[in-house]
Design an enzyme around this catalytic site. Structure first.
Site, PDB file in Angstrom:
ATOM      1  CG  HIS A 185      -1.820   1.205   1.334  1.00  0.00           C
ATOM      2  ND1 HIS A 185      -2.785   1.319   2.302  1.00  0.00           N
ATOM      3  CD2 HIS A 185      -1.896   2.346   0.606  1.00  0.00           C
ATOM      4  CE1 HIS A 185      -3.415   2.492   2.171  1.00  0.00           C
ATOM      5  NE2 HIS A 185      -2.883   3.127   1.169  1.00  0.00           N
ATOM      6  CG  HIS A 232      -7.203   3.792  -0.168  1.00  0.00           C
ATOM      7  ND1 HIS A 232      -7.597   5.092   0.043  1.00  0.00           N
ATOM      8  CD2 HIS A 232      -6.019   3.647   0.476  1.00  0.00           C
ATOM      9  CE1 HIS A 232      -6.673   5.712   0.777  1.00  0.00           C
ATOM     10  NE2 HIS A 232      -5.710   4.857   1.067  1.00  0.00           N
ATOM     11  CG  HIS A 287      -6.428   3.089   6.080  1.00  0.00           C
ATOM     12  ND1 HIS A 287      -7.281   3.429   5.069  1.00  0.00           N
ATOM     13  CD2 HIS A 287      -5.263   3.725   5.808  1.00  0.00           C
ATOM     14  CE1 HIS A 287      -6.676   4.254   4.232  1.00  0.00           C
ATOM     15  NE2 HIS A 287      -5.443   4.441   4.656  1.00  0.00           N
ATOM     16  CD  GLU A 329      -2.578   6.029   4.319  1.00  0.00           C
ATOM     17  OE1 GLU A 329      -2.148   6.174   5.459  1.00  0.00           O
ATOM     18  OE2 GLU A 329      -3.739   6.275   4.003  1.00  0.00           O
TER      19      GLU A 329
END
Lengths: 336, 336, 336, 336, 336, 336
Positions: free
Chosen positions: B6, B171, B215, B281
């Site tokens: 990610h 996402h 997440h 992320e």
């Protein structure tokens, strides 16, 4: 003593026929409500049996949240319905004053000024002797731009709460967005409530404001790292000099309505046992029997009793002491 | 080997001037994009320095989610913008094929049929050699009734993903509701994605569909007890005979983008280390330095390494093996 | 024999709690309906007592019109609710097959194609043995542009009615316009139904279509002169060669739900006793006791018996014969 | 003497070209109106010929209702148009002061405060010598939530009417709902006017307010039993102690614009001849010749003369006396 | 011979009363149109007097553009109105076949498929003998997203025009935006028409399509430098290899409706006299007398005769030859 | 000296990344802006090179109009963005005070009161030393009913401009209508500005108000004959006694941003050289190189120098003197 700070009134079935009639009348006239005393007494007795079954001494009861219909138009319908709910609660409390205390529904209406909801708040506190309020942070019920709790819109309500020293249980109501069930929306709204307030100066303006976030704080204790990080980053309007997020979080109270032991442990460790009050949400999502355990899902006390790292003082705080601190008007009625 | 499943592409600043010009042209003409190779190389080099700093070997990079503007009208603007993003990713991958792999943005547009996004998906997989896709479950970006992932609307996309055997990183993108920041909306949408899919027959229709929930699964692992209960109650359309919620949850994959050690522990215990892939992320909410620790917030590897109950096998699964299983097209390029 | 062609089912109170739950679920799941057989039996017994009190032998019962909520979104809610109503009617008929017959609610939904309502019509006629249908000509319930009954939109329904040879009782449902109560809206919609159909070729297309206009035809018999005049004037699209309005009016049937003797006289004189069927709308606007007369307002039989110019043949037609002609499926069950 | 209290001005054709130009200018400028005196005189002469044909001595003329366009935007267009209508009426009255008196159109605009219409009312009464006003209770013309006459919105107008002691002829204008013609909408709005006012305290606030309901009161005299019943039932917000509906109804006046003898009889019996004024609505729905009778449809006097139970005093009241009582400003001009 | 390619029909005043009745009927019925032959003859004679006054031999007459009401709902109103206009034109042409030829209005309706307007086009060309059409490029009349002429929406109309070899006079109608008068909107829409078409491939798809841009091309000849520049710049989607803008511009025809000599000179120099046809827009913005010159404003011939650099061949082209080339169906009727 | 009264600031690319972040934050927080001094200096230096290339001594720079996003919601985003633009301009001016002067962007927001934009105006004039403002007459950016400049809405701004004696450059911003590009919309809005103001009393209320119309006045100088005619015709609300249109037009100033020599000639002849100021719109539509001439399109000085009929005094007025008269605050800084 076990005080359940998050519970809802049990209404006799005919109360829902009244609700349908109110919707049909559309605010153009007020249909008569015909709920007999006997029907109320029967409903209350059923609830007490449930309380006895799980060992609860006292319930603070508010309207069933998802039936509040705050976004229904015209507003008159909402007012009449919330008033009927509060009257039913008062009737129930009067029947069993040692087992129930009232938490008032508020006729907050999508698009209406918050001031329109305050007379009913006054009536509940001053005339009916209620000890707290139920606060839906999304009167539009998933259909539009409700002001976040951080916005000026809500200040007059906060002033009144501070004036009476009564806490608000933050709990959304229905959800008509088509994307979330009302139950899923609860979690979303609780998260928005916390995050918007901690990015505002509301607690500086109202330092004694007491807000209880339902269902263990939505997603925030679990996602806390994300918000700790953003709080420090200028890109997100944050600053290294800002109050740390985890400290800000302790400005709220939380209830125990998390059916999962691991989650309750995370909650206690993250916000501290001095910020958590016992709650069951009865009757609600957990009011059935788990075929695996034979226990009702919302028998939270058994779950909490099973968490090893809690001390007796912790348990006393969660079960009784914190609630007494939060609800001073309750304390006056049931001295320790 | 550390694979970051990610991560997002780092674009040179002039890329955003192009974005502003696209918005101004409004789809009536296609402005020329003038990003020089040197500018791309400089941006990529910066990103590699960051990867080296935290020990990441390979990043799977997708467009910056909150810049995708899926709800912008007319749709032509979205298509041109997403194509430019994917081209930039391909350019970056071509410069450093051993450090980056592409995860495609999709031009899903609010109100448009999903089929309109598939040609770009085909282009990315077949021509550009990408290994996965980024899937925004809310193309309306907080402004309207996006179909939930459980709805028939999405079937043609799921069919195509299954056909290519490429996973989708779920996402959300921007959020224009006025109630949530885009970052807060991520959590909400991840929760809706899980809950709506587990109340549907999508996994029966597409048993090999691979979805990674960003997440750490939004709020679901924390609120799991609530959903376990409702799953069994007829009042919520549930049934004692239904698949237990906790089993259903293991049909998804999850990333590690939870900055809080306690939350990562809850995640591992709830869904199992065989369903979690390492992700950072980067660049995102955590890309700054914590003044307390001196570490960047999104140095997740250090945090995971500190969790005591994980075995070496667990860590190997999370850091590399699960990602290889998820992304077979990646495996072809970097044999173990 | 006294046949009441316009009556409504009496539901136990808990049926309205189900209605509230359906609204809250928003079509995302189907809450279980928990109405016990005993509750249904008790409600039915109460209704039979009322019938006996006013001398009615048989009631044709349909859903309570104003509770049908045809404009509620999503449509799924309407479908589940109408199905539940029809099931309740079937349950009631099964308990007292010699006193009740079923008239089906239809899940016509604002903005949806009429075809979506036909499977439930089929179910009610073919499986549940119903003898007629309740037709709301304004599914938008006062909030938008429902197609008038003269429009092509309704043809598929008319075809099906003709196919089964079952009549439709034209009766609007709720009204959310803010200008009319649902009861006032009944009159408006009945007038629109008549006037739009008589300015169309529907009766030429469906010569055997049977429509009963509730409440004595809305305003039309009283305002008939106006429409007679316009029918002849080119300025209003009329023509001296057109079918006279008063002849066209006799293509419909009418019920007797007019509480005023003078109005009933006007109705009989204007449309003829061969086009009027006895109806009480029980339970409805007249189900209380007039303090002046000591009679319930909707004791229409006493009123009709008091009209001097009616012959025995007239009364027999109104009380029984016309209904038998209209509802052939009823005749099969209760031979003369 | 025969006074026609419900009649409309006859305009020369070029007046409608002005109307089209006003619509095209959209309020951005005021096109010049070029109607010559000769054209007005010719139109007025035509109208007098018609009056002579049916024996009318005096007409109280107002704008053609369905051409008033109260919902047209911007409001400036409505103001200019209504002013032009009132000027045309004044011009016509000045030509034949013994045959015509003016009833003013009001520039009530959808969504605008009622106060904006009052200066034109003042001008018509004080400067132009008009004797009454035309009141459209639905300025939105079927497209939205016009406040009912019972709502506070209208109080400033009612105060002004009481101040001048001029009556208002309640008469809706156009209808753009797509469900009703403007002519059908007349009946609906008249019914709403009566029912909403009788469920309010308007007549207690303005005891001397004079309202004439056009077209014989819409549907209300025919459906009166329904409203008598609801008035007494708590379910509808009524009460056994309320003023009986039939008494309340006599607070209004009604005109005779019902082309059907039976309906006129019902009207006289229901509200009494002391509450009915002669009216023809000329030119309107009835201004053509019935091929069967050879009479114009709106030759109401012949019809009324044929009703047997009316006394000479009744006829005098309806033809002249009631109008004199209603319009004191008329009386000053034509002494009995 | 002087041919006026841009002129409008002169209607008798009662035609506008019909327009008002059509609007009031709202498509629910078709009011009868009562325009007498004498009234049409009188109006036509007036127009011929004006033509003689300025030396025009023949007018190509179309409906008054700003009265077309293309955005009025329902569409049925527009269809009936446009048909009435075309019938009036046909009636006028039949009276004076050597002085008038018909240019058809089209019932293009906001939001409706263009195909719905084609049967009336066929009727006008095939049955009524018209020679061209009037094309409103903005059926929404300033209130919404009309497809630009460059969009696929219009292809079926273009095909039909090419099939018949009839030109279209591009001329917008009303404007309800509140920002522009209809007259100002003409200029805006003419500019949009040119610019959108020259940024499309329409002329490649329909090489023989003939479009006349009213009022000298809106703003484009004056602002031409801007568009020449953008055409070459990649930032605006242009390219140095594109067809030069000034060449593209000569794909259109233009009329002379520019009251200012300097502007006419700019037009002739910019597009060439072979692309300009004489037009007066009578009756229109210029149909009054200038107090300074004593001439009517739209006496364009005098103005054009005064431009020194035009040759006799230029004038012949503008006055007659270009129109003959454009309108082959006209040529058949009036051989040179 | 050559003063360019219509020029725009050149921003470094990273400024557009900030713009994208502002859009994503949605006003819920203010992202930090990270534009380094070096980046600003580099951008400014590039601009000065361009100025030197075409011989411009001084530029009055304002924000890039089409990037202003006045219709973006919430308004907070617009305020922060406009402030950032003005700060960037101030930074640029501070680097080269003899080559640049500031013209302020105004945070006028669609639907917001104009007063909300005035504090930023004050800041720019009083604190930053700007000499003029950029005025977008269409804050809705093509999507709704922006008040025309003639409406009362704008008076508070006009008062402030008069108070400071600073002129406004009228120049629209983006366009989201889907019908016009932003560049095409410029022309439309300039025309609306002129026409609406000349049909109002604004210049009587604010006789010293100074407005510069960009791009040579839109379409108005070319279409002037049309407006001269309508000004005199009562049908359009005009009058033979009104101020002649061509005189009114000289109440405005105009810039030279017309790339076509013929058009510039028309402008000079129509409004006079005393009402025109030199402007280049750099960087804008003309900032590229014409392959035919080898010159940049917006090298207006060469074009103007080529117009034969201009005297030296004319050129001096256009290049310098008029600008000095318009911008007294500029004069203070660069004495003649």
């Amino acid at each position: 003593m076990i005080i359940d700070s998050h519970a809802h009134v049990v209404a006799p079935p005919v109360f829902y026929a009244y609700r349908a009639n109110l919707l049909a009348a559309g605010g153009r006239y007020r249909p008569a409500l015909g709920v007999s005393d006997a029907a109320v007494a029967e409903a209350a007795a059923g609830n007490i049996a449930i309380m006895d079954g799980v060992g609860t001494d006292m319930q603070l009861i508010s309207p069933r949240p998802f039936h509040q219909m705050h976004s229904t138009k015209p507003d008159q319908v909402v007012h009449w319905w919330i008033e009927a709910n509060n009257n039913l609660i008062a009737q129930t409390v009067a029947l069993h004053p040692d087992r129930f205390a009232g938490v008032a529904g508020l006729p907050t209406c999508a698009g209406a000024p918050i001031e329109a909801a305050l007379p009913e708040l006054d009536r509940c506190i001053e005339e009916l002797g209620f000890v707290g309020v139920l606060l839906n942070p999304d009167p539009y019920e998933g259909t539009g731009p409700s002001p976040r709790l951080s916005e000026e819109y809500w200040y007059p309500l906060f002033e009144r709460l501070v004036h009476y020293d009564v806490p608000a249980l933050v709990h959304s109501a229905g959800c008509n967005s088509g994307r979330e069930t009302y139950s899923e929306h609860f979690v979303t709204e609780e998260s928005i409530a916390i995050l918007s307030l901690l990015n505002s100066d509301v607690f500086e303006r109202f330092p004694t404001l007491k807000l209880i976030i339902s269902h263990g704080g939505g997603s925030v204790p679990y996602q806390i790292g994300r918000w700790q990080a953003e709080r420090l980053m200028p890109k997100f309007g944050g600053s290294p000099d800002a109050e740390p997020f985890e400290e800000g979080l302790r400005r709220f109270w939380f209830d125990t309505v998390l059916h999962n032991p691991l989650s309750l442990e995370l909650l206690f460790k993250t916000v501290g046992t001095d910020r958590v009050v016992f709650g069951t949400e009865k009757p609600g999502s957990g009011s059935g029997t788990d075929p695996k355990t034979g226990r009702v899902f919302d028998d939270f006390k058994t779950t909490i009793d099973g968490i090893g790292f809690l001390t007796d003082a912790d348990r006393s705080a969660v079960y009784e002491d914190n609630a007494r601190a939060l609800f001073p008007r309750l304390h006056a009625r049931i001295p320790a």
